[in-house]
Design a protein around this motif. Structure first.
Motif, PDB file in Angstrom:
ATOM      1  N   LEU A   1      -4.313   6.739   8.935  1.00 28.47           N
ATOM      2  CA  LEU A   1      -4.712   6.250   7.551  1.00 28.47           C
ATOM      3  C   LEU A   1      -6.013   5.290   7.627  1.00 28.47           C
ATOM      4  O   LEU A   1      -6.119   4.516   8.464  1.00 28.47           O
ATOM      5  CB  LEU A   1      -3.487   5.140   7.086  1.00 28.47           C
ATOM      6  CG  LEU A   1      -2.218   5.760   6.489  1.00 28.47           C
ATOM      7  CD1 LEU A   1      -1.368   4.518   5.939  1.00 28.47           C
ATOM      8  CD2 LEU A   1      -2.456   6.539   5.225  1.00 28.47           C
TER       9      LEU A   1
ATOM     10  N   VAL B   1      -6.203   1.280   7.799  1.00 27.11           N
ATOM     11  CA  VAL B   1      -4.925   0.623   8.514  1.00 27.11           C
ATOM     12  C   VAL B   1      -4.584   1.237  10.186  1.00 27.11           C
ATOM     13  O   VAL B   1      -4.268   0.728  10.991  1.00 27.11           O
ATOM     14  CB  VAL B   1      -3.613   1.089   7.725  1.00 27.11           C
ATOM     15  CG1 VAL B   1      -2.337   0.730   8.600  1.00 27.11           C
ATOM     16  CG2 VAL B   1      -3.635   0.658   6.387  1.00 27.11           C
TER      17      VAL B   1
ATOM     18  N   TYR C   1      -3.760   9.583  -1.609  1.00 30.56           N
ATOM     19  CA  TYR C   1      -4.790   9.382  -1.505  1.00 30.56           C
ATOM     20  C   TYR C   1      -5.948  10.432  -2.066  1.00 30.56           C
ATOM     21  O   TYR C   1      -5.532  11.642  -1.792  1.00 30.56           O
ATOM     22  CB  TYR C   1      -4.978   8.884  -0.222  1.00 30.56           C
ATOM     23  CG  TYR C   1      -4.612   7.991   0.353  1.00 30.56           C
ATOM     24  CD1 TYR C   1      -4.698   6.437  -0.276  1.00 30.56           C
ATOM     25  CD2 TYR C   1      -3.554   7.676   0.937  1.00 30.56           C
ATOM     26  CE1 TYR C   1      -3.882   5.278  -0.002  1.00 30.56           C
ATOM     27  CE2 TYR C   1      -2.626   6.603   1.537  1.00 30.56           C
ATOM     28  CZ  TYR C   1      -2.880   5.477   0.678  1.00 30.56           C
ATOM     29  OH  TYR C   1      -2.143   4.128   1.286  1.00 30.56           O
TER      30      TYR C   1
ATOM     31  N   ASN D   1      -3.148   4.478  12.763  1.00 34.66           N
ATOM     32  CA  ASN D   1      -2.140   5.367  12.801  1.00 34.66           C
ATOM     33  C   ASN D   1      -0.926   4.677  12.199  1.00 34.66           C
ATOM     34  O   ASN D   1      -0.340   3.669  12.725  1.00 34.66           O
ATOM     35  CB  ASN D   1      -1.810   5.864  14.426  1.00 34.66           C
ATOM     36  CG  ASN D   1      -3.042   6.442  14.911  1.00 34.66           C
ATOM     37  OD1 ASN D   1      -4.090   6.877  13.960  1.00 34.66           O
ATOM     38  ND2 ASN D   1      -2.882   7.110  16.177  1.00 34.66           N
ATOM     39  N   ILE D   2       0.027   5.604  11.568  1.00 37.29           N
ATOM     40  CA  ILE D   2       1.200   5.272  11.163  1.00 37.29           C
ATOM     41  C   ILE D   2       2.101   6.309  11.474  1.00 37.29           C
ATOM     42  O   ILE D   2       1.693   7.599  11.445  1.00 37.29           O
ATOM     43  CB  ILE D   2       1.512   5.188   9.659  1.00 37.29           C
ATOM     44  CG1 ILE D   2       1.089   6.209   8.680  1.00 37.29           C
ATOM     45  CG2 ILE D   2       0.612   3.796   9.107  1.00 37.29           C
ATOM     46  CD1 ILE D   2       1.682   6.134   7.249  1.00 37.29           C
TER      47      ILE D   2
ATOM     48  N   ILE E   1       5.620   8.380  10.522  1.00 37.04           N
ATOM     49  CA  ILE E   1       6.558   8.703   9.497  1.00 37.04           C
ATOM     50  C   ILE E   1       7.729   9.195  10.161  1.00 37.04           C
ATOM     51  O   ILE E   1       7.601  10.210  10.483  1.00 37.04           O
ATOM     52  CB  ILE E   1       6.046   9.566   8.337  1.00 37.04           C
ATOM     53  CG1 ILE E   1       5.008   8.995   7.624  1.00 37.04           C
ATOM     54  CG2 ILE E   1       7.352   9.826   7.547  1.00 37.04           C
ATOM     55  CD1 ILE E   1       4.427   9.998   6.613  1.00 37.04           C
TER      56      ILE E   1
ATOM     57  N   ASN F   1       0.473  13.149  -0.042  1.00 38.45           N
ATOM     58  CA  ASN F   1      -0.623  12.522   0.229  1.00 38.45           C
ATOM     59  C   ASN F   1      -1.065  11.773  -0.943  1.00 38.45           C
ATOM     60  O   ASN F   1      -1.527  12.467  -1.921  1.00 38.45           O
ATOM     61  CB  ASN F   1      -1.746  13.069   0.776  1.00 38.45           C
ATOM     62  CG  ASN F   1      -3.016  12.213   1.058  1.00 38.45           C
ATOM     63  OD1 ASN F   1      -2.972  11.057   1.097  1.00 38.45           O
ATOM     64  ND2 ASN F   1      -4.089  13.013   1.757  1.00 38.45           N
TER      65      ASN F   1
ATOM     66  N   MET G   1       0.631  -1.172   0.038  1.00 34.83           N
ATOM     67  CA  MET G   1       0.064   0.083  -0.055  1.00 34.83           C
ATOM     68  C   MET G   1       0.795   1.293   0.085  1.00 34.83           C
ATOM     69  O   MET G   1       1.921   1.260   0.769  1.00 34.83           O
ATOM     70  CB  MET G   1      -0.835   0.050   1.436  1.00 34.83           C
ATOM     71  CG  MET G   1      -2.050   0.654   1.093  1.00 34.83           C
ATOM     72  SD  MET G   1      -3.008   0.379   2.690  1.00 34.83           S
ATOM     73  CE  MET G   1      -3.137   1.834   3.483  1.00 34.83           C
ATOM     74  N   LYS G   2       0.455   2.208  -0.933  1.00 39.95           N
ATOM     75  CA  LYS G   2       1.101   3.613  -0.712  1.00 39.95           C
ATOM     76  C   LYS G   2       0.763   4.159   0.728  1.00 39.95           C
ATOM     77  O   LYS G   2      -0.313   4.126   1.148  1.00 39.95           O
ATOM     78  CB  LYS G   2       0.566   4.437  -1.898  1.00 39.95           C
ATOM     79  CG  LYS G   2       1.156   3.959  -3.387  1.00 39.95           C
ATOM     80  CD  LYS G   2       0.667   5.131  -4.305  1.00 39.95           C
ATOM     81  CE  LYS G   2       0.934   4.795  -5.642  1.00 39.95           C
ATOM     82  NZ  LYS G   2       0.572   5.713  -6.601  1.00 39.95           N
ATOM     83  N   THR G   3       2.051   4.846   0.942  1.00 38.70           N
ATOM     84  CA  THR G   3       1.794   5.622   2.286  1.00 38.70           C
ATOM     85  C   THR G   3       2.124   7.093   1.944  1.00 38.70           C
ATOM     86  O   THR G   3       2.944   7.441   1.072  1.00 38.70           O
ATOM     87  CB  THR G   3       2.755   5.133   3.543  1.00 38.70           C
ATOM     88  OG1 THR G   3       3.923   4.998   2.972  1.00 38.70           O
ATOM     89  CG2 THR G   3       2.309   3.827   3.767  1.00 38.70           C
ATOM     90  N   PRO G   4       1.757   8.132   2.795  1.00 33.60           N
ATOM     91  CA  PRO G   4       2.163   9.456   2.747  1.00 33.60           C
ATOM     92  C   PRO G   4       3.831   9.458   3.060  1.00 33.60           C
ATOM     93  O   PRO G   4       4.262   8.667   3.586  1.00 33.60           O
ATOM     94  CB  PRO G   4       1.545  10.128   3.582  1.00 33.60           C
ATOM     95  CG  PRO G   4       0.487   9.243   4.091  1.00 33.60           C
ATOM     96  CD  PRO G   4       0.752   7.907   3.886  1.00 33.60           C
ATOM     97  N   GLU G   5       4.346  10.475   1.965  1.00 38.56           N
ATOM     98  CA  GLU G   5       5.792  10.674   2.123  1.00 38.56           C
ATOM     99  C   GLU G   5       6.056  12.055   2.735  1.00 38.56           C
ATOM    100  O   GLU G   5       5.300  12.910   2.419  1.00 38.56           O
ATOM    101  CB  GLU G   5       6.531  10.390   0.826  1.00 38.56           C
ATOM    102  CG  GLU G   5       6.475   9.061   0.376  1.00 38.56           C
ATOM    103  CD  GLU G   5       7.287   8.957  -0.864  1.00 38.56           C
ATOM    104  OE1 GLU G   5       7.773   9.593  -1.422  1.00 38.56           O
ATOM    105  OE2 GLU G   5       6.953   7.751  -1.571  1.00 38.56           O
TER     106      GLU G   5
END
Length: 159
Positions: free
Chosen positions: A125, A128, A50, A130-131, A133, A48, A18-22
């Motif tokens: 997210l 999913v 998404y 909380n992630i 970075i 983002n 899955m793509k995630t924010p960078e």
């Protein structure tokens, strides 16, 4: 049981791909000087991937110099990341004068301090959860002088 394991593996693979924010820390600059502290501003860009805005739960920061933590804090609920876009965030970092002066005595007469800024950008997210970075940025802080105190007030009036 075999079908359940296959389903778990399928979901785990999809989540891993899955793509995630960078995010990147673009710069850290001196912002202002008060009688008790100096404030620096970290400029952070977050992309983002998404089609929906993503809430930022909080930003945690730690500023270190000479293996010592000189400032840390948390910024709760700093807003959202725009959908399919890059959002610029300003992260203020306050350092007490007493800490800066202690470092200046240790460092010498050049009035520059090598530092490392570590940020944890906690994003919610969908599905999913909380992630975090993790970001890190190394640079050199120019210690504020008495003339900076007076010039920062005049530059604020010019803007």
């Amino acid at each position: 049981m075999d079908l359940v394991d296959k389903a778990k593996n399928f979901v785990a693979e999809k989540v891993a791909d899955m793509k995630t924010p960078e995010a990147n820390i673009n710069d850290v600059d001196f912002k202002s000087l008060s009688f008790g502290s100096a404030e620096y501003l970290a400029k952070v860009s977050v992309t983002n991937p998404y089609a929906v805005p993503l809430p930022i739960c909080e930003i945690k920061y730690s500023l270190k110099s000479a293996e010592r933590e000189i400032a840390s804090g948390t910024i709760p609920d700093p807003g959202n990341i725009k959908a399919n876009d890059t959002t610029m965030l300003d992260v203020p970092v306050k350092v007490l004068h007493s800490v800066l002066m202690s470092l200046a005595r240790d460092i010498g007469a050049d009035w520059d301090i090598d530092y490392q800024l570590d940020l944890g950008l906690i994003i919610d997210l969908p599905v999913v959860g909380n992630i975090t970075i993790p970001l890190s940025y190394k640079g050199e802080i120019k210690l504020p002088t008495i003339s900076d105190m007076f010039s920062s007030k005049s530059s604020d009036a010019d803007s």
